[in-house]
Design an enzyme around this catalytic site. Structure first.
Site, PDB file in Angstrom:
ATOM      1  N   LYS A   9       0.814  -1.223   0.000  1.00 33.37           N
ATOM      2  CA  LYS A   9       0.000   0.000   0.000  1.00 33.37           C
ATOM      3  C   LYS A   9       0.853   1.281   0.000  1.00 33.37           C
ATOM      4  O   LYS A   9       2.073   1.225   0.225  1.00 33.37           O
ATOM      5  CB  LYS A   9      -0.920  -0.036   1.223  1.00 33.37           C
ATOM      6  CG  LYS A   9      -1.924  -1.192   1.176  1.00 33.37           C
ATOM      7  CD  LYS A   9      -2.862  -1.157   2.379  1.00 33.37           C
ATOM      8  CE  LYS A   9      -3.914  -2.241   2.291  1.00 33.37           C
ATOM      9  NZ  LYS A   9      -4.877  -2.163   3.410  1.00 33.37           N
ATOM     10  N   TYR A  49     -12.783  -2.172  -3.253  1.00 35.74           N
ATOM     11  CA  TYR A  49     -13.219  -2.201  -1.850  1.00 35.74           C
ATOM     12  C   TYR A  49     -14.744  -2.047  -1.714  1.00 35.74           C
ATOM     13  O   TYR A  49     -15.211  -1.642  -0.647  1.00 35.74           O
ATOM     14  CB  TYR A  49     -12.512  -1.092  -1.075  1.00 35.74           C
ATOM     15  CG  TYR A  49     -11.095  -1.454  -0.651  1.00 35.74           C
ATOM     16  CD1 TYR A  49     -10.844  -2.550   0.188  1.00 35.74           C
ATOM     17  CD2 TYR A  49     -10.009  -0.699  -1.066  1.00 35.74           C
ATOM     18  CE1 TYR A  49      -9.560  -2.871   0.590  1.00 35.74           C
ATOM     19  CE2 TYR A  49      -8.712  -1.017  -0.661  1.00 35.74           C
ATOM     20  CZ  TYR A  49      -8.497  -2.105   0.170  1.00 35.74           C
ATOM     21  OH  TYR A  49      -7.227  -2.435   0.579  1.00 35.74           O
ATOM     22  N   ASN A 112      -1.837   0.188   6.834  1.00 31.73           N
ATOM     23  CA  ASN A 112      -1.337  -1.081   7.363  1.00 31.73           C
ATOM     24  C   ASN A 112      -0.487  -1.866   6.370  1.00 31.73           C
ATOM     25  O   ASN A 112      -0.370  -3.084   6.444  1.00 31.73           O
ATOM     26  CB  ASN A 112      -2.499  -1.918   7.936  1.00 31.73           C
ATOM     27  CG  ASN A 112      -3.514  -2.301   6.882  1.00 31.73           C
ATOM     28  OD1 ASN A 112      -3.417  -1.882   5.733  1.00 31.73           O
ATOM     29  ND2 ASN A 112      -4.493  -3.113   7.261  1.00 31.73           N
ATOM     30  N   HIS A 115      -2.326  -5.535   1.767  1.00 30.47           N
ATOM     31  CA  HIS A 115      -3.630  -6.197   1.692  1.00 30.47           C
ATOM     32  C   HIS A 115      -3.396  -7.617   1.203  1.00 30.47           C
ATOM     33  O   HIS A 115      -2.541  -7.835   0.341  1.00 30.47           O
ATOM     34  CB  HIS A 115      -4.544  -5.485   0.681  1.00 30.47           C
ATOM     35  CG  HIS A 115      -5.721  -6.325   0.258  1.00 30.47           C
ATOM     36  ND1 HIS A 115      -6.885  -6.374   0.982  1.00 30.47           N
ATOM     37  CD2 HIS A 115      -5.881  -7.194  -0.773  1.00 30.47           C
ATOM     38  CE1 HIS A 115      -7.714  -7.225   0.398  1.00 30.47           C
ATOM     39  NE2 HIS A 115      -7.142  -7.729  -0.670  1.00 30.47           N
ATOM     40  N   GLU A 126     -10.029 -11.129  -7.155  1.00 32.25           N
ATOM     41  CA  GLU A 126      -9.143  -9.958  -7.044  1.00 32.25           C
ATOM     42  C   GLU A 126      -8.020 -10.021  -8.077  1.00 32.25           C
ATOM     43  O   GLU A 126      -7.648  -9.002  -8.671  1.00 32.25           O
ATOM     44  CB  GLU A 126      -8.594  -9.864  -5.611  1.00 32.25           C
ATOM     45  CG  GLU A 126      -9.689  -9.528  -4.608  1.00 32.25           C
ATOM     46  CD  GLU A 126      -9.234  -9.524  -3.150  1.00 32.25           C
ATOM     47  OE1 GLU A 126      -8.052  -9.820  -2.862  1.00 32.25           O
ATOM     48  OE2 GLU A 126     -10.076  -9.200  -2.292  1.00 32.25           O
TER      49      GLU A 126
HETATM   50  P1  CMP Z   1      -7.471  -4.341   4.030  1.00 30.96           P
HETATM   51  O1  CMP Z   1      -7.067  -5.694   4.473  1.00 30.96           O
HETATM   52  O2  CMP Z   1      -6.934  -3.862   2.715  1.00 30.96           O
HETATM   53  O3  CMP Z   1      -9.078  -4.258   3.995  1.00 30.96           O
HETATM   54  C1  CMP Z   1      -9.785  -3.067   4.219  1.00 30.96           C
HETATM   55  C2  CMP Z   1      -8.915  -1.914   4.629  1.00 30.96           C
HETATM   56  O4  CMP Z   1      -9.569  -0.820   5.234  1.00 30.96           O
HETATM   57  C3  CMP Z   1      -7.931  -2.382   5.695  1.00 30.96           C
HETATM   58  O5  CMP Z   1      -7.011  -3.270   5.153  1.00 30.96           O
HETATM   59  C4  CMP Z   1      -7.397  -1.043   6.189  1.00 30.96           C
HETATM   60  O6  CMP Z   1      -6.429  -0.489   5.315  1.00 30.96           O
HETATM   61  C5  CMP Z   1      -8.637  -0.152   6.096  1.00 30.96           C
HETATM   62  N1  CMP Z   1      -9.277   0.134   7.380  1.00 30.96           N
HETATM   63  C6  CMP Z   1      -9.370   1.359   7.951  1.00 30.96           C
HETATM   64  N2  CMP Z   1     -10.033   1.320   9.099  1.00 30.96           N
HETATM   65  C7  CMP Z   1     -10.393   0.030   9.300  1.00 30.96           C
HETATM   66  C8  CMP Z   1     -11.120  -0.636  10.334  1.00 30.96           C
HETATM   67  N3  CMP Z   1     -11.618   0.007  11.403  1.00 30.96           N
HETATM   68  N4  CMP Z   1     -11.292  -1.974  10.207  1.00 30.96           N
HETATM   69  C9  CMP Z   1     -10.814  -2.636   9.128  1.00 30.96           C
HETATM   70  N5  CMP Z   1     -10.123  -2.043   8.112  1.00 30.96           N
HETATM   71  C10 CMP Z   1      -9.913  -0.716   8.204  1.00 30.96           C
END
Ligand code: CMP
Length: 138
Positions: A9, A49, A112, A115, A126
């Site tokens: 990311k 998403y 984070n 993904h 995906e």
């Molecule tokens: P990802 O695994 O890509 O799936 C959804 C993304 O939303 C997650 O990683 C984070 O980057 C983002 N995100 C932001 N806030 C939250 C939250 N409270 N819970 C889960 N995902 C979040």
């Protein structure tokens, strides 16, 4: 052997730590069989998403995911989906185990770093959203 889909990311591309993340991927016996550095359009990010479109974090997530380069990848290996989830660690880095990508590198629950697909079925969906089969080279 199966496949999973990965995104490195914008928080990670901005900090120039994509190689460090790829090292953890390869050290865990996953093979990077496709990889592209791209910038997501708003449309592409929203489509990817769409399952989260009613979540309170959706708009911030789209802003963040379109804020810089991402690296999209196809990873192959034994139980690739579960294996990648294991080495990514929990979504929130505060809850991630030591040695995982998110514990080592993630900044917070949104930024984070990576993904990974949550099931084999979603992995194939995906992968198809971003890659032509001819771009995946084992
Ligand atoms: P990802 O695994 O890509 O799936 C959804 C993304 O939303 C997650 O990683 C984070 O980057 C983002 N995100 C932001 N806030 C939250 C939250 N409270 N819970 C889960 N995902 C979040």
């Amino acid at each position: 052997m199966n496949r999973t889909f990965s995104i490195i990311k914008p928080d990670a591309t901005k900090r120039n730590i994509t190689g460090a993340i790829n090292k953890l991927i390869e050290d865990s016996n996953l093979k990077i069989v496709a990889q592209k550095r791209i910038q997501l359009s708003r449309d592409k990010a929203e489509g990817f998403y769409s399952v989260h479109k009613d979540k309170p974090f959706f708009n911030d997530l789209i802003e963040y995911m379109t804020s810089g380069a991402v690296i999209i990848q196809v990873l192959k290996g034994n139980n690739a989906v579960d294996q990648y989830r294991k080495i990514m660690g929990a979504t929130n880095p505060d809850n991630a185990e030591a040695g995982t990508i998110r514990k080592e590198f993630a900044l917070n629950i949104q930024e984070n770093s990576v993904h990974g697909s949550d099931s084999e079925k979603n992995a194939e969906i995906e992968i198809r959203y971003f890659f032509d089969e001819s771009e995946i080279i084992d």
